[in-house]
Every structure is written in C-alpha cells, then in structure tokens.
Design a protein around this motif. Structure first.
Motif, PDB file in Angstrom:
ATOM      1  N   GLN A 104      39.101  44.976  46.062  1.00 13.92           N
ATOM      2  CA  GLN A 104      39.119  46.122  45.165  1.00 13.92           C
ATOM      3  C   GLN A 104      38.329  45.788  43.910  1.00 13.92           C
ATOM      4  OE1 GLN A 104      43.424  46.198  45.156  1.00 13.92           O
ATOM      5  NE2 GLN A 104      43.513  45.455  43.040  1.00 13.92           N
ATOM      6  N   MET A 105      38.164  46.775  43.043  1.00 12.78           N
ATOM      7  CA  MET A 105      37.283  46.601  41.896  1.00 12.78           C
ATOM      8  C   MET A 105      37.772  45.534  40.926  1.00 12.78           C
ATOM      9  SD  MET A 105      35.673  49.647  39.555  1.00 12.78           S
ATOM     10  CE  MET A 105      35.463  50.641  41.016  1.00 12.78           C
ATOM     11  N   TYR A 106      39.088  45.430  40.769  1.00 12.24           N
ATOM     12  CA  TYR A 106      39.630  44.465  39.816  1.00 12.24           C
ATOM     13  C   TYR A 106      40.941  43.902  40.340  1.00 12.24           C
ATOM     14  CZ  TYR A 106      41.410  42.499  35.434  1.00 12.24           C
ATOM     15  OH  TYR A 106      41.907  41.653  34.480  1.00 12.24           O
ATOM     16  N   HIS A 107      41.050  42.584  40.343  1.00 10.50           N
ATOM     17  CA  HIS A 107      42.243  41.871  40.798  1.00 10.50           C
ATOM     18  C   HIS A 107      42.823  41.076  39.618  1.00 10.50           C
ATOM     19  CE1 HIS A 107      41.827  42.351  45.225  1.00 10.50           C
ATOM     20  NE2 HIS A 107      40.537  42.348  44.984  1.00 10.50           N
ATOM     21  N   PRO A 108      43.767  41.625  38.876  1.00  8.33           N
ATOM     22  CA  PRO A 108      44.334  40.857  37.761  1.00  8.33           C
ATOM     23  C   PRO A 108      45.051  39.591  38.209  1.00  8.33           C
ATOM     24  CG  PRO A 108      45.605  42.862  38.165  1.00  8.33           C
ATOM     25  CD  PRO A 108      44.367  42.966  38.991  1.00  8.33           C
ATOM     26  N   GLU A 109      45.518  39.565  39.470  1.00 10.37           N
ATOM     27  CA  GLU A 109      46.246  38.395  39.970  1.00 10.37           C
ATOM     28  C   GLU A 109      45.364  37.166  40.147  1.00 10.37           C
ATOM     29  OE1 GLU A 109      45.003  40.679  43.770  1.00 10.37           O
ATOM     30  OE2 GLU A 109      45.475  41.098  41.654  1.00 10.37           O
ATOM     31  N   ILE A 110      44.053  37.372  40.055  1.00  3.67           N
ATOM     32  CA  ILE A 110      43.139  36.252  40.288  1.00  3.67           C
ATOM     33  C   ILE A 110      43.308  35.156  39.241  1.00  3.67           C
ATOM     34  CG2 ILE A 110      41.079  36.928  38.934  1.00  3.67           C
ATOM     35  CD1 ILE A 110      39.476  36.416  41.569  1.00  3.67           C
ATOM     36  N   PHE A 111      43.777  35.534  38.049  1.00  6.07           N
ATOM     37  CA  PHE A 111      43.935  34.559  36.974  1.00  6.07           C
ATOM     38  C   PHE A 111      45.160  33.664  37.174  1.00  6.07           C
ATOM     39  CE2 PHE A 111      41.865  38.337  34.976  1.00  6.07           C
ATOM     40  CZ  PHE A 111      40.611  37.769  34.874  1.00  6.07           C
TER      41      PHE A 111
END
Length: 309
Positions: A104-111
């Motif tokens: 998806q466009m943005y994955h906040p969980e990546i951090f």
C-alpha cells in the motif's frame, strides 16, 4: 538487522535509500541488498538498470553480504509450503515470513520492524519527509562529465536562482508502451501541464519554464517559444542526474507521475519553492484526498483534468 532491497531506476533507488537512512536514524541496523543488479538478473529484464546511487559524491551506505541476505531469503521445503499457504490466506504478502513487501502507499508499521528483508519502492513522502534536510546533504551532485556542459549547467542554475523559474518534467518514452500506458498513462495529461503552468503564471510575473524530458522532439513541437520555455536537452546518459540538480534550483517544480521529478523537487532547498504533482501515480491506485495531503504535506495535488484536489 534489516535489509532493504535496492531495485529500479535512479528515482526508486533514492527512495529506498531514503528509507534506509530513516531507519538508521531510528537506531536500527540496516544494510542494502544490491543483488538485483547482478548481470544474470539484469539480462532477463526488459528495462535493464544499473546501481546508480554511487553517481552521488561519496554517498554512504553499507551493503549486506550474500550470507546475510541468504539468512533471510533461503527457505526449506516446509517453510516454503507454509509460506505459500499463509500468503493465499492473506496472512502475509510474501511466501517468506522473513520478507516484508510493500502493498500500500504507506506502511507506518515499517518503523517497528526488525529482523526483516524489505521490498518496495516507498515513494510516499511521509516515510522520510522529516529527514529531508539530511537527504539533501547526502545526495551531492557530481560534475558533468564534459567540462563545457558543466559550465553551461552552472550558468543555467544561477539564472534559475534569480528568476521566477519553474521546472516541468514530462515523462514519455517507456510510459507510451501499451502495457505501461494502461497503468501510467493519461495521468500527467496536457490539461494537467497547462493548468499547472497557468497556476504559476497567474501567481508570478515573468515566469520562465524549463522543460525536462527525454522526448526532445515532442518538447520542441509543443514548447518552441524561447521567451517562455527553455528545453534542457544536453544532460544525457549518466549525466542525466544533472537534470535533478537543475530542477532543484527552480522556484517551482511541476512533476510528472515519476519518481525522477519527485526528487528534483525534494532536493530543492529554496524556502520559497512550490511543488505540483499528479494526484495519482498509477491508474490502478486508489487515492484518498485527505490521506494524500497527509502523505505529501506542502505539495499541491492536481488531477488529470487540471483541477487542484
């Protein structure tokens, strides 16, 4: 450890590198996997690519060795079978539980990830917008390989600094291929460019547009008025990175749905800059206006009909 796969053209490589720098800033151990550029892999590609980050002067990065990559990617038979089942059930995006795939466009969980191999292009400004000043310092432009053209670029950059200059990036070439056009075409339309240019002409006096495109014949047909347009057509091959340098000197940036022109705008350090980008990047991408304004703070979003969203 986190390993980020580097792949694609220069703009995508810069985005993946930016995520690398963002994760480093959070105290994580991060390395890059460059195996996608192996000649045996590239010979199977329709559009062959080189690892181009070293075009930037002394850019720092650490590369994962084969053993470190294999520790994430190599799987036994049972693990592969379980992974395929989990992916089909929608429990994970990859057959390999060690691999995080952008979906998806943005994955906040990546951090919050650790001990993962990461794949994706990560175009979203929100991933690394807060360290853009660091990235602007990291991406140091080289000189042009031809001394006369280096001087020409320096003269042009100084001129851009002094006037109401606006870069216009037009991506044609591979975007016109039928398969690519289905996904990427009819987004940065003529209406889009006409409206984006009108935005700057209505706002500033004596605006001058600098046209960046690999389709120089198209540019000469459509932007022949030299009092209004200058076509930048001398930075080619590895020296194409000089186009990013020139874009970064303009007061305004009009982007195609292309990561290359995004970087021309991102590396622009002018406090008075204004950036217009296409509302969507791809035709198979659903975009929510509120989310897009959050993901691309400070950027002007314009649709294919030339309307500001």
């Amino acid at each position: 450890m986190i390993i980020i796969k580097i792949a694609g053209g220069l703009g995508n490589q810069m985005q993946q590198y930016s995520l690398y720098r963002k994760l480093l800033s959070l105290g994580k151990e991060v390395k890059l996997d460059l195996s996608w550029f192996d000649p045996k892999i590239q010979e199977k590609m329709l559009a062959k690519r080189d690892f181009e980050l070293p075009l930037f002067v002394d850019i720092p990065y650490e590369v994962a060795d084969k053993a470190e990559v294999d520790a994430f990617l190599k799987q036994g038979f049972a693990s592969k079978l379980i992974g395929k089942v989990m992916r089909k059930l929608g429990r994970q995006a990859s057959d390999n539980k060690n691999v995080f795939v952008e979906t998806q466009m943005y994955h906040p969980e990546i951090f919050d990830l650790d001990n993962k191999y990461i794949e994706g292009y990560f175009a979203c400004q929100k991933y690394y917008g807060d360290i853009m000043d660091q990235l602007q310092e990291a991406f140091v432009f080289p000189e042009h390989s031809i001394a006369d053209l280096q001087q020409r670029n320096m003269i042009m950059a100084a001129r851009m600094d002094k006037e109401n200059s606006v870069s216009v990036h037009i991506r044609r070439g591979d975007y016109l291929d039928p398969e690519n056009f289905k996904v990427l075409g009819n987004i940065a339309t003529e209406k889009y460019y006409d409206s984006a240019m009108k935005y700057f002409m209505d706002k500033y006096e004596n605006v001058h547009f600098y046209i960046f495109t690999s389709d120089h014949e198209y540019a000469r047909e459509h932007y022949s008025d030299e009092s209004l347009y200058t076509i930048i057509d001398w930075n080619t091959g590895k020296d194409s990175v000089q186009d990013l340098m020139l874009m970064s000197h303009c007061k305004g940036n009009i982007c195609a749905n292309s990561t290359f022109s995004f970087w021309g705008a991102r590396l622009n350090k002018r406090p008075d800059k204004e950036v217009i980008r296409t509302f969507t990047m791809r035709n198979n991408q659903q975009c929510d206006p509120d989310k897009m304004h959050d993901y691309w703070k400070g950027w002007i979003l314009m649709d294919k009909d030339g309307q500001i969203v």
